[in-house]
Design a protein around this motif. Sequence first.
Motif, PDB file in Angstrom:
ATOM      1  N   GLU A 340       0.973  -0.969  -0.078  1.00 27.60           N
ATOM      2  CA  GLU A 340       0.032   0.189  -0.009  1.00 27.60           C
ATOM      3  C   GLU A 340       0.937   1.281  -0.107  1.00 27.60           C
ATOM      4  OE1 GLU A 340      -2.859   0.004   3.117  1.00 27.60           O
ATOM      5  OE2 GLU A 340      -3.143  -2.300   2.906  1.00 27.60           O
ATOM      6  N   VAL A 341       0.804   2.114  -0.853  1.00 29.57           N
ATOM      7  CA  VAL A 341       1.423   3.149  -0.968  1.00 29.57           C
ATOM      8  C   VAL A 341       0.508   4.490  -1.020  1.00 29.57           C
ATOM      9  CG1 VAL A 341       3.288   2.239  -2.207  1.00 29.57           C
ATOM     10  CG2 VAL A 341       1.454   3.355  -3.693  1.00 29.57           C
ATOM     11  N   LEU A 347       3.222   6.348 -10.900  1.00 31.54           N
ATOM     12  CA  LEU A 347       3.694   4.924 -10.770  1.00 31.54           C
ATOM     13  C   LEU A 347       5.153   4.903 -10.704  1.00 31.54           C
ATOM     14  CD1 LEU A 347       3.239   1.940 -11.561  1.00 31.54           C
ATOM     15  CD2 LEU A 347       3.438   2.554 -14.060  1.00 31.54           C
ATOM     16  N   ARG A 348       6.093   5.935 -11.233  1.00 31.51           N
ATOM     17  CA  ARG A 348       7.319   5.834 -11.151  1.00 31.51           C
ATOM     18  C   ARG A 348       7.875   5.848  -9.768  1.00 31.51           C
ATOM     19  NH1 ARG A 348      11.447   6.471 -14.557  1.00 31.51           N
ATOM     20  NH2 ARG A 348      10.094   7.034 -16.127  1.00 31.51           N
ATOM     21  N   GLU A 349       7.095   6.702  -8.774  1.00 38.80           N
ATOM     22  CA  GLU A 349       7.621   6.967  -7.428  1.00 38.80           C
ATOM     23  C   GLU A 349       7.216   5.555  -6.803  1.00 38.80           C
ATOM     24  OE1 GLU A 349       5.481  10.441  -6.872  1.00 38.80           O
ATOM     25  OE2 GLU A 349       7.040  11.776  -6.931  1.00 38.80           O
ATOM     26  N   ALA A 350       5.825   5.340  -7.094  1.00 39.48           N
ATOM     27  CA  ALA A 350       5.414   3.906  -6.261  1.00 39.48           C
ATOM     28  C   ALA A 350       6.273   2.755  -6.643  1.00 39.48           C
ATOM     29  CB  ALA A 350       4.008   3.601  -6.731  1.00 39.48           C
ATOM     30  N   HIS A 351       6.601   2.664  -7.885  1.00 38.65           N
ATOM     31  CA  HIS A 351       7.548   1.626  -8.117  1.00 38.65           C
ATOM     32  C   HIS A 351       8.772   1.523  -7.707  1.00 38.65           C
ATOM     33  CE1 HIS A 351      10.113  -0.850 -11.101  1.00 38.65           C
ATOM     34  NE2 HIS A 351       9.170  -1.606 -11.181  1.00 38.65           N
ATOM     35  N   ARG A 352       9.352   2.848  -7.597  1.00 37.88           N
ATOM     36  CA  ARG A 352      10.772   2.733  -6.885  1.00 37.88           C
ATOM     37  C   ARG A 352      10.568   2.427  -5.472  1.00 37.88           C
ATOM     38  NH1 ARG A 352      12.458   6.355  -3.288  1.00 37.88           N
ATOM     39  NH2 ARG A 352      10.671   7.791  -3.736  1.00 37.88           N
ATOM     40  N   LEU A 357      12.235  -1.964  -1.656  1.00 43.26           N
ATOM     41  CA  LEU A 357      11.529  -3.007  -0.767  1.00 43.26           C
ATOM     42  C   LEU A 357      12.025  -4.342  -1.168  1.00 43.26           C
ATOM     43  CD1 LEU A 357      10.037  -3.745   1.978  1.00 43.26           C
ATOM     44  CD2 LEU A 357       8.119  -3.749   0.584  1.00 43.26           C
ATOM     45  N   GLU A 358      11.938  -4.673  -2.319  1.00 47.96           N
ATOM     46  CA  GLU A 358      12.363  -6.031  -3.051  1.00 47.96           C
ATOM     47  C   GLU A 358      13.530  -6.390  -2.674  1.00 47.96           C
ATOM     48  OE1 GLU A 358      11.445  -6.225  -7.055  1.00 47.96           O
ATOM     49  OE2 GLU A 358       9.310  -5.863  -6.696  1.00 47.96           O
ATOM     50  N   GLU A 359      14.517  -5.094  -3.052  1.00 46.11           N
ATOM     51  CA  GLU A 359      16.074  -5.298  -2.719  1.00 46.11           C
ATOM     52  C   GLU A 359      16.487  -5.762  -1.210  1.00 46.11           C
ATOM     53  OE1 GLU A 359      17.938  -1.949  -4.600  1.00 46.11           O
ATOM     54  OE2 GLU A 359      17.571  -2.744  -6.479  1.00 46.11           O
ATOM     55  N   VAL A 378      10.706 -12.039  -5.625  1.00 45.87           N
ATOM     56  CA  VAL A 378       9.768 -11.352  -5.088  1.00 45.87           C
ATOM     57  C   VAL A 378       8.747 -10.665  -6.253  1.00 45.87           C
ATOM     58  CG1 VAL A 378       9.556  -9.322  -3.460  1.00 45.87           C
ATOM     59  CG2 VAL A 378      11.315 -10.916  -3.272  1.00 45.87           C
ATOM     60  N   ASN A 379       7.575 -10.563  -5.667  1.00 43.87           N
ATOM     61  CA  ASN A 379       6.560  -9.902  -6.780  1.00 43.87           C
ATOM     62  C   ASN A 379       5.642  -9.227  -5.897  1.00 43.87           C
ATOM     63  OD1 ASN A 379       5.249  -9.302  -9.210  1.00 43.87           O
ATOM     64  ND2 ASN A 379       3.724 -10.695  -8.385  1.00 43.87           N
ATOM     65  N   ILE A 380       5.448  -7.730  -6.200  1.00 40.19           N
ATOM     66  CA  ILE A 380       4.946  -6.759  -5.246  1.00 40.19           C
ATOM     67  C   ILE A 380       3.703  -6.265  -5.951  1.00 40.19           C
ATOM     68  CG2 ILE A 380       5.037  -4.806  -3.927  1.00 40.19           C
ATOM     69  CD1 ILE A 380       7.713  -5.361  -3.182  1.00 40.19           C
ATOM     70  N   HIS A 381       2.303  -6.423  -5.585  1.00 43.69           N
ATOM     71  CA  HIS A 381       1.478  -5.805  -6.301  1.00 43.69           C
ATOM     72  C   HIS A 381       1.211  -4.591  -5.576  1.00 43.69           C
ATOM     73  CE1 HIS A 381      -2.788  -5.224  -7.583  1.00 43.69           C
ATOM     74  NE2 HIS A 381      -3.210  -4.878  -6.250  1.00 43.69           N
ATOM     75  N   ILE A 382       1.010  -3.213  -6.425  1.00 42.04           N
ATOM     76  CA  ILE A 382       1.081  -2.183  -5.683  1.00 42.04           C
ATOM     77  C   ILE A 382      -0.317  -1.683  -5.801  1.00 42.04           C
ATOM     78  CG2 ILE A 382       1.898   0.176  -5.933  1.00 42.04           C
ATOM     79  CD1 ILE A 382       4.370  -0.718  -7.396  1.00 42.04           C
ATOM     80  N   GLU A 383      -0.896  -1.149  -4.539  1.00 43.17           N
ATOM     81  CA  GLU A 383      -2.174  -0.631  -4.506  1.00 43.17           C
ATOM     82  C   GLU A 383      -2.182   0.570  -3.668  1.00 43.17           C
ATOM     83  OE1 GLU A 383      -4.275  -3.066  -0.876  1.00 43.17           O
ATOM     84  OE2 GLU A 383      -3.886  -4.186  -2.960  1.00 43.17           O
TER      85      GLU A 383
END
Length: 485
Positions: A340-341, A347-352, A357-359, A378-383
Amino acid sequence: MRSSDISTSNATSAKQMAALGSVGSAIVLVSLKIFLTRLTGSLGVLSEALHSSLDLVAAVITYLSVRVADRPADADHTYGHGKVENFSAFVETALLILTAVYIIWEAAQRLFFRQVTIRPSLLAIAILAIVLGIDLVRSRALARVAREQASEALEADALHFSTDVWSTLAVILGVAMVWVGQRTGMSWLRYADPLAALGVAAVVIWVAARLGRRTADALLDRAPAGLQEQVARAVEELEGVLHTERVRVRRAGNRHFVDVTVSIPRAVSFEQVHAISDRVERRVEEIIPADVMVHTEPRAQAGEHVFDSIRAAAQRRGLAVHDLSAHQLDGHLFIEMHLEVDEHLSLREAHRQATDLEEEIRRLPSVTRTGGAKDVLVNIHIEPLGAHIATVDRSAGDLRGLENEVEAFVNGLRHEFFALKDCHNVHLQKVERRIHLSCHCAMDDNLPITVIHDITAKLEDRVKERFPKISRVTIHPEPPDTRDS
């Protein structure tokens, strides 16, 4: 008035009355000893008179210090005024040392440099016996109140009067020996008086040394012996405490202040942290009445679960994750989650944020132990993190017909979903041009929540498939016997 306020008031009154009684006794003793000094010319009696004079000064200081020390904390003295008692004991120590120095000097003069005629009498010995009785009664009364109220100032005063008993005995012995010497012709017994005075000085120095050491310990915040270890062991036994990192103890008057730093599991909630802190405070107060400050340090538990490590990593970044899952296949560890962001991010900021977090997740010790750093996917669903409070469109018309259709449809699926017992409390609302559905479903309460979650997810999909106009479905599962509650 609260019972705690009443007990505090009673304790304060008892301490002040004991200190005031000490002042009155000291006045009587000083008067008697000055009279005896004039009557006999004895250095021993003079030493005792000086000793009691300083005792009177000390008793007055004790009374004043007790009055000040019992005042509550204020803006200028946030730890209270208890140190006043310790300071008064320090002043009493200095007065005792001065007394001992004068007595020793005067005794040396009478032993080696000049001769003073002593006029002992049975009256003087009788009066000294009365003085001895007063010393005994007062020292015991002060010691009792000092123990009950944990007052260092009263304890110092009680110690003075208990040693007065021994010094008075020494003076009685010296005066009696001089009296015997004058009547038997044994002139050398005249030295018993200055020797008795030296005995008084020795007692005074011994008292001053004990009192001075304890006073210095209090003023320098020396912790009571063994108390830190006792507190540390007791706190570590509490549920939720991993380790006692540090314990600090200081004393001000009759009050202790204890600072405890403990490590706790980092995965616990803020409410749980508060509950653990409360348990630590209560446990310390069982050992010693004190003002307790607890500081908590989050730590990873030995063998911490990989999901707890991931949640802790997200919390450090101020992020919220849910729907965590993981599985292993062919030596690879697959981790999936919902992140949750802020809903206003691009999208660019949320993906960063998700990439960072993945790393970090791939570097977590609990993760690398499970799958190896190179074998972790690691697969993250962003919402979006819900923060907006929407407004219901009241002009959307009556949706009760659609509600009845949905309720009948879901109840018609009971033959397909064996766990489903009943669907009820169906509500539809149009929110910002979208239809939201919420309902309650009674289900088999013996099934694990993971199975129930899968069933509700499938039901939500079936409802959306049957009624495409409904954009959001929220199903609340509950045991069958709670439907009417």
